[in-house]
Design a protein around this motif. Structure first.
Motif, PDB file in Angstrom:
ATOM      1  N   GLU A 101       0.827  -1.202   0.000  1.00 37.90           N
ATOM      2  CA  GLU A 101       0.000   0.000   0.000  1.00 37.90           C
ATOM      3  C   GLU A 101       0.868   1.261   0.000  1.00 37.90           C
ATOM      4  OE1 GLU A 101      -4.012  -1.753   2.184  1.00 37.90           O
ATOM      5  OE2 GLU A 101      -2.464  -0.755   3.390  1.00 37.90           O
ATOM      6  N   THR A 102       2.019   1.205   0.678  1.00 39.89           N
ATOM      7  CA  THR A 102       2.953   2.331   0.642  1.00 39.89           C
ATOM      8  C   THR A 102       3.506   2.530  -0.765  1.00 39.89           C
ATOM      9  OG1 THR A 102       3.585   1.979   2.958  1.00 39.89           O
ATOM     10  CG2 THR A 102       5.111   3.237   1.582  1.00 39.89           C
ATOM     11  N   GLU A 103       3.832   1.414  -1.420  1.00 36.88           N
ATOM     12  CA  GLU A 103       4.349   1.498  -2.792  1.00 36.88           C
ATOM     13  C   GLU A 103       3.284   2.030  -3.746  1.00 36.88           C
ATOM     14  OE1 GLU A 103       6.774   1.128  -6.208  1.00 36.88           O
ATOM     15  OE2 GLU A 103       7.177   1.374  -4.067  1.00 36.88           O
ATOM     16  N   GLN A 104       2.042   1.618  -3.548  1.00 34.37           N
ATOM     17  CA  GLN A 104       0.970   2.142  -4.396  1.00 34.37           C
ATOM     18  C   GLN A 104       0.840   3.656  -4.242  1.00 34.37           C
ATOM     19  OE1 GLN A 104      -2.560  -0.208  -3.433  1.00 34.37           O
ATOM     20  NE2 GLN A 104      -2.418  -1.181  -5.428  1.00 34.37           N
ATOM     21  N   ALA A 105       0.894   4.142  -2.997  1.00 35.25           N
ATOM     22  CA  ALA A 105       0.798   5.586  -2.755  1.00 35.25           C
ATOM     23  C   ALA A 105       1.981   6.316  -3.387  1.00 35.25           C
ATOM     24  CB  ALA A 105       0.744   5.859  -1.257  1.00 35.25           C
ATOM     25  N   ARG A 106       3.165   5.709  -3.299  1.00 36.06           N
ATOM     26  CA  ARG A 106       4.361   6.295  -3.906  1.00 36.06           C
ATOM     27  C   ARG A 106       4.185   6.426  -5.414  1.00 36.06           C
ATOM     28  NH1 ARG A 106       8.292   3.517  -6.521  1.00 36.06           N
ATOM     29  NH2 ARG A 106      10.282   4.603  -6.838  1.00 36.06           N
ATOM     30  N   ARG A 107       3.687   5.380  -6.046  1.00 30.23           N
ATOM     31  CA  ARG A 107       3.489   5.401  -7.497  1.00 30.23           C
ATOM     32  C   ARG A 107       2.461   6.454  -7.905  1.00 30.23           C
ATOM     33  NH1 ARG A 107       4.246   0.449 -10.618  1.00 30.23           N
ATOM     34  NH2 ARG A 107       5.945  -0.746  -9.699  1.00 30.23           N
ATOM     35  N   GLU A 108       1.377   6.531  -7.145  1.00 30.28           N
ATOM     36  CA  GLU A 108       0.341   7.518  -7.465  1.00 30.28           C
ATOM     37  C   GLU A 108       0.912   8.929  -7.392  1.00 30.28           C
ATOM     38  OE1 GLU A 108      -2.725   7.269  -8.496  1.00 30.28           O
ATOM     39  OE2 GLU A 108      -3.014   5.096  -8.354  1.00 30.28           O
ATOM     40  N   HIS A 109       1.740   9.176  -6.382  1.00 27.09           N
ATOM     41  CA  HIS A 109       2.332  10.515  -6.214  1.00 27.09           C
ATOM     42  C   HIS A 109       3.325  10.832  -7.333  1.00 27.09           C
ATOM     43  CE1 HIS A 109       4.373  13.956  -4.533  1.00 27.09           C
ATOM     44  NE2 HIS A 109       5.519  13.288  -4.544  1.00 27.09           N
ATOM     45  N   LEU A 110       4.325   9.963  -7.501  1.00 25.77           N
ATOM     46  CA  LEU A 110       5.363  10.234  -8.496  1.00 25.77           C
ATOM     47  C   LEU A 110       4.807  10.173  -9.911  1.00 25.77           C
ATOM     48  CD1 LEU A 110       8.278   8.161  -6.920  1.00 25.77           C
ATOM     49  CD2 LEU A 110       8.050  10.657  -6.940  1.00 25.77           C
ATOM     50  N   GLY A 111       3.911   9.204 -10.156  1.00 29.23           N
ATOM     51  CA  GLY A 111       3.379   9.029 -11.509  1.00 29.23           C
ATOM     52  C   GLY A 111       2.479  10.147 -11.975  1.00 29.23           C
ATOM     53  N   SER A 112       2.010  10.971 -11.041  1.00 24.60           N
ATOM     54  CA  SER A 112       1.148  12.096 -11.426  1.00 24.60           C
ATOM     55  C   SER A 112       1.945  13.366 -11.706  1.00 24.60           C
ATOM     56  CB  SER A 112       0.122  12.371 -10.323  1.00 24.60           C
ATOM     57  OG  SER A 112       0.784  12.804  -9.137  1.00 24.60           O
ATOM     58  N   LYS A 113       3.291  13.299 -11.525  1.00 20.89           N
ATOM     59  CA  LYS A 113       4.114  14.512 -11.684  1.00 20.89           C
ATOM     60  C   LYS A 113       5.369  14.325 -12.528  1.00 20.89           C
ATOM     61  CE  LYS A 113       4.654  16.851  -7.819  1.00 20.89           C
ATOM     62  NZ  LYS A 113       4.972  17.121  -6.390  1.00 20.89           N
ATOM     63  N   TYR A 114       5.850  13.066 -12.596  1.00 18.36           N
ATOM     64  CA  TYR A 114       7.133  12.841 -13.270  1.00 18.36           C
ATOM     65  C   TYR A 114       7.076  11.616 -14.181  1.00 18.36           C
ATOM     66  CZ  TYR A 114       8.288  15.547  -9.069  1.00 18.36           C
ATOM     67  OH  TYR A 114       8.295  16.473  -8.067  1.00 18.36           O
ATOM     68  N   ARG A 115       7.977  11.598 -15.156  1.00 17.51           N
ATOM     69  CA  ARG A 115       8.144  10.417 -16.003  1.00 17.51           C
ATOM     70  C   ARG A 115       8.737   9.284 -15.165  1.00 17.51           C
ATOM     71  NH1 ARG A 115      11.963  12.393 -20.710  1.00 17.51           N
ATOM     72  NH2 ARG A 115      13.150  12.916 -18.825  1.00 17.51           N
ATOM     73  N   LYS A 116       8.411   8.065 -15.520  1.00 14.71           N
ATOM     74  CA  LYS A 116       8.847   6.935 -14.704  1.00 14.71           C
ATOM     75  C   LYS A 116      10.364   6.867 -14.615  1.00 14.71           C
ATOM     76  CE  LYS A 116       7.405   2.268 -13.646  1.00 14.71           C
ATOM     77  NZ  LYS A 116       6.488   1.161 -14.007  1.00 14.71           N
ATOM     78  N   GLU A 117      11.062   7.197 -15.703  1.00 18.05           N
ATOM     79  CA  GLU A 117      12.520   7.133 -15.687  1.00 18.05           C
ATOM     80  C   GLU A 117      13.127   8.210 -14.776  1.00 18.05           C
ATOM     81  OE1 GLU A 117      11.463   8.953 -19.810  1.00 18.05           O
ATOM     82  OE2 GLU A 117      10.601   7.547 -18.349  1.00 18.05           O
ATOM     83  N   ASP A 118      12.308   9.199 -14.367  1.00 12.31           N
ATOM     84  CA  ASP A 118      12.811  10.271 -13.495  1.00 12.31           C
ATOM     85  C   ASP A 118      12.405  10.069 -12.032  1.00 12.31           C
ATOM     86  OD1 ASP A 118      13.975  11.621 -15.623  1.00 12.31           O
ATOM     87  OD2 ASP A 118      12.174  12.783 -16.059  1.00 12.31           O
TER      88      ASP A 118
ATOM     89  N   ASP B  81       5.548  17.640 -21.134  1.00  9.82           N
ATOM     90  CA  ASP B  81       5.900  17.684 -22.564  1.00  9.82           C
ATOM     91  C   ASP B  81       5.633  16.350 -23.242  1.00  9.82           C
ATOM     92  OD1 ASP B  81       6.668  20.303 -22.293  1.00  9.82           O
ATOM     93  OD2 ASP B  81       8.832  19.888 -22.196  1.00  9.82           O
ATOM     94  N   GLU B  82       5.687  15.267 -22.485  1.00 14.08           N
ATOM     95  CA  GLU B  82       5.427  13.946 -23.064  1.00 14.08           C
ATOM     96  C   GLU B  82       3.971  13.520 -22.892  1.00 14.08           C
ATOM     97  OE1 GLU B  82       8.110  10.893 -21.903  1.00 14.08           O
ATOM     98  OE2 GLU B  82       9.893  11.977 -22.609  1.00 14.08           O
ATOM     99  N   GLY B  83       3.122  14.487 -22.587  1.00  9.60           N
ATOM    100  CA  GLY B  83       1.686  14.204 -22.530  1.00  9.60           C
ATOM    101  C   GLY B  83       1.151  13.898 -21.157  1.00  9.60           C
ATOM    102  N   GLY B  84       1.928  14.135 -20.121  1.00  9.97           N
ATOM    103  CA  GLY B  84       1.463  13.877 -18.768  1.00  9.97           C
ATOM    104  C   GLY B  84       0.271  14.743 -18.408  1.00  9.97           C
ATOM    105  N   THR B  85      -0.731  14.141 -17.831  1.00 10.38           N
ATOM    106  CA  THR B  85      -1.980  14.853 -17.538  1.00 10.38           C
ATOM    107  C   THR B  85      -2.177  15.126 -16.049  1.00 10.38           C
ATOM    108  OG1 THR B  85      -3.207  12.765 -17.330  1.00 10.38           O
ATOM    109  CG2 THR B  85      -3.087  13.765 -19.527  1.00 10.38           C
ATOM    110  N   GLY B  86      -1.220  14.719 -15.224  1.00  8.20           N
ATOM    111  CA  GLY B  86      -1.403  14.879 -13.787  1.00  8.20           C
ATOM    112  C   GLY B  86      -2.100  13.700 -13.152  1.00  8.20           C
ATOM    113  N   ARG B  87      -2.330  12.676 -13.954  1.00  6.92           N
ATOM    114  CA  ARG B  87      -2.968  11.458 -13.453  1.00  6.92           C
ATOM    115  C   ARG B  87      -2.071  10.267 -13.770  1.00  6.92           C
ATOM    116  NH1 ARG B  87      -9.152   9.422 -14.787  1.00  6.92           N
ATOM    117  NH2 ARG B  87      -9.133   7.623 -13.368  1.00  6.92           N
ATOM    118  N   TYR B  88      -1.791   9.470 -12.776  1.00  6.55           N
ATOM    119  CA  TYR B  88      -0.883   8.330 -12.956  1.00  6.55           C
ATOM    120  C   TYR B  88      -1.475   7.296 -13.908  1.00  6.55           C
ATOM    121  CZ  TYR B  88       1.703   4.058 -11.784  1.00  6.55           C
ATOM    122  OH  TYR B  88       2.435   2.896 -11.848  1.00  6.55           O
ATOM    123  N   GLN B  89      -0.668   6.881 -14.873  1.00  8.47           N
ATOM    124  CA  GLN B  89      -1.080   5.848 -15.822  1.00  8.47           C
ATOM    125  C   GLN B  89      -0.618   4.490 -15.314  1.00  8.47           C
ATOM    126  OE1 GLN B  89      -3.003   6.611 -18.593  1.00  8.47           O
ATOM    127  NE2 GLN B  89      -3.018   8.638 -17.612  1.00  8.47           N
TER     128      GLN B  89
END
Length: 441
Positions: free
Chosen positions: A276-293, A347-355
């Motif tokens: 559940e901690t990892e899920q929250a981490r992904r939701e946070h980072l994935g809504s703001k940054y590219r996965k490689e970043d 720039d790569e199409g991020g919408t602020g919502r984790y994919q």
């Protein structure tokens, strides 16, 4: 079983005693059948080929050696065995290697479907990976050089720590970090799987989670087959859990079974919290940054939080402005870097919502499996508690066990033709002996 059958034969088959004995016989027969089923299911892991039986059991276990000992022994080779009259064909070694791939496929499927956590699957994968390294060595591969060395080293560390969950998790996290991945257990398992695929071409692509999704999208028949496999796996895991509970209860009693069950409940809670901690981490980072970043962004966000706390303390202590300026400048640079990472995301199409991707789906399945097992273990805990209370009450009342207690020790059948009133039973062990006088009542 023979004792029960002999007792049944000595009483009227229509009597209550015979019926009671017959129920006990059937219960024992069912337990034997379950135990054999468990043994056969677990035993297939190693012994589906005689080569595996010889290497793992005869050459290692019975010789008080580990598979790692055989890998490191320069004299244990295909040529060395041939000198002792044990010629191994290419096909035999190939079958031994394929056996390990087959068992690893079982655990990787369980991992992707959520029935096994990363640490549990990693414990098994490390063991089979090490046996695969042994097979590669026997096939003439130099396991101290690429592409085998990385697998050899990883398998050795995982097997060394597989009996210690905390140490195994640490090893898997370090393995993930070594290969540039996020340092969590699941990533460590995926890195190990990748190393295996590079060393064993036959495993290439077998554990791609996309295969599970594609098979579910190829049409009704394929989807039903995929769903049926998942259901069978789920039922098998549930049956194994229930058998484990009954076995521990029968062997050790409710108090020990309850303690063991409590430890496993704790492990499940810990794993669920991590997921559940990892899920929250992904939701946070994935809504703001590219996965490689993500890794860089996490470091910058952590530094930003630390700098803010330092600046607040300095302000509260009325620190010199020059000292505060240094912190402010660094904080401004960190925030600028984070803004740049966020811009790259947009720039790569991020919408602020984790994919979400397949790894998120795998975590969802694992969380569901954990919650199901937690429910079963809660039922078991309640059952053990009731039985402990019942046993405590019986001991307090001095009532003892009831007549149909499954642990009852039956009277041995007597030889009615014997004319003597006593017999002597002699037993011996390692040169020592004793005589036991058995008297007829």
């Amino acid at each position: 079983m023979e004792l029960l059958e002999s007792q049944i034969a000595g009483v009227d088959k229509n009597s209550p005693e015979a019926q009671k004995l017959d129920r006990q016989r059937k219960k024992l027969a069912a337990e034997i059948q379950r135990d054999w089923g468990y043994a056969l299911r677990e035993g297939i892991e190693t012994y589906s080929s005689f080569t595996g039986l010889d290497m793992v059991v005869n050459d290692a276990q019975l010789a008080d050696k580990s598979v790692r000992d055989l890998i490191k022994d320069p004299n244990y080779s295909r040529e060395g065995l041939a000198k002792n009259g044990r010629d191994l064909s290419d096909g035999q070694l190939k079958n031994f290697l394929n056996d390990q791939v087959m068992m690893m496929t079982h655990h990787m499927n369980g991992f992707h479907e959520g029935h096994e956590g990363g640490a549990d699957a990693g414990s098994a994968m490390g063991k089979y990976a090490e046996r695969a390294v042994l097979a590669l060595k026997m096939m003439g591969k130099d396991v101290t050089k690429p592409p085998y060395k990385a697998l050899n080293d990883a398998a050795e560390e995982m097997v060394k720590n597989r009996k210690d969950p905390a140490a195994l998790k640490k090893t898997m996290r370090e393995l993930a970090e070594t290969f540039g991945k996020n340092g969590n257990v699941d990533e460590g398992l995926l890195v190990l799987a990748d190393l295996i695929e590079k060393a064993v071409p036959e495993a290439k692509g077998l554990w791609d989670p996309k295969l599970l999704r594609e098979s579910a999208n190829r049409g009704t028949d394929a989807q039903q087959a995929n769903e049926m496999r998942a259901i069978k796996s789920q039922l098998a895991n549930r049956r194994k859990l229930m058998e484990e509970q009954e076995r521990e209860l029968a062997i050790n009693g409710p108090a020990t079974a309850a303690a063991s069950n409590s430890k496993k409940q704790f492990r499940l809670r810990s794993e669920l919290e991590e997921l559940e901690t990892e899920q929250a981490r992904r939701e946070h980072l994935g809504s703001k940054y590219r996965k490689e970043d993500w890794k860089k962004a996490e470091a910058l966000e952590s530094e930003e939080a630390g700098l803010r706390r330092r600046l607040e303390r300095m302000q509260n202590l009325n620190s010199p402005g020059s000292a505060q300026k240094e912190i402010r400048d660094r904080l401004s640079k960190v925030r600028s870097d984070l803004t740049g990472l966020n811009k790259s995301y947009k720039d790569e199409g991020g919408t602020g919502r984790y994919q979400r991707d397949h790894s998120d789906e795998r975590m969802d399945r694992r969380i569901a499996a954990i919650k199901e097992e937690q429910a079963l273990r809660k039922q078991a805990a309640d059952k053990y508690q009731r039985q402990m209370e019942e046993e405590g009450k019986k001991m307090a009342d001095g009532s003892g066990f009831v007549d149909d207690n499954p642990y009852q020790v039956f009277e041995l059948p007597r030889d009615e033709n014997s004319l003597t009133t006593s017999s002597i039973l002699r037993v011996g062990l390692d040169g020592a002996s004793a005589e036991i006088v058995i008297e007829r009542p």
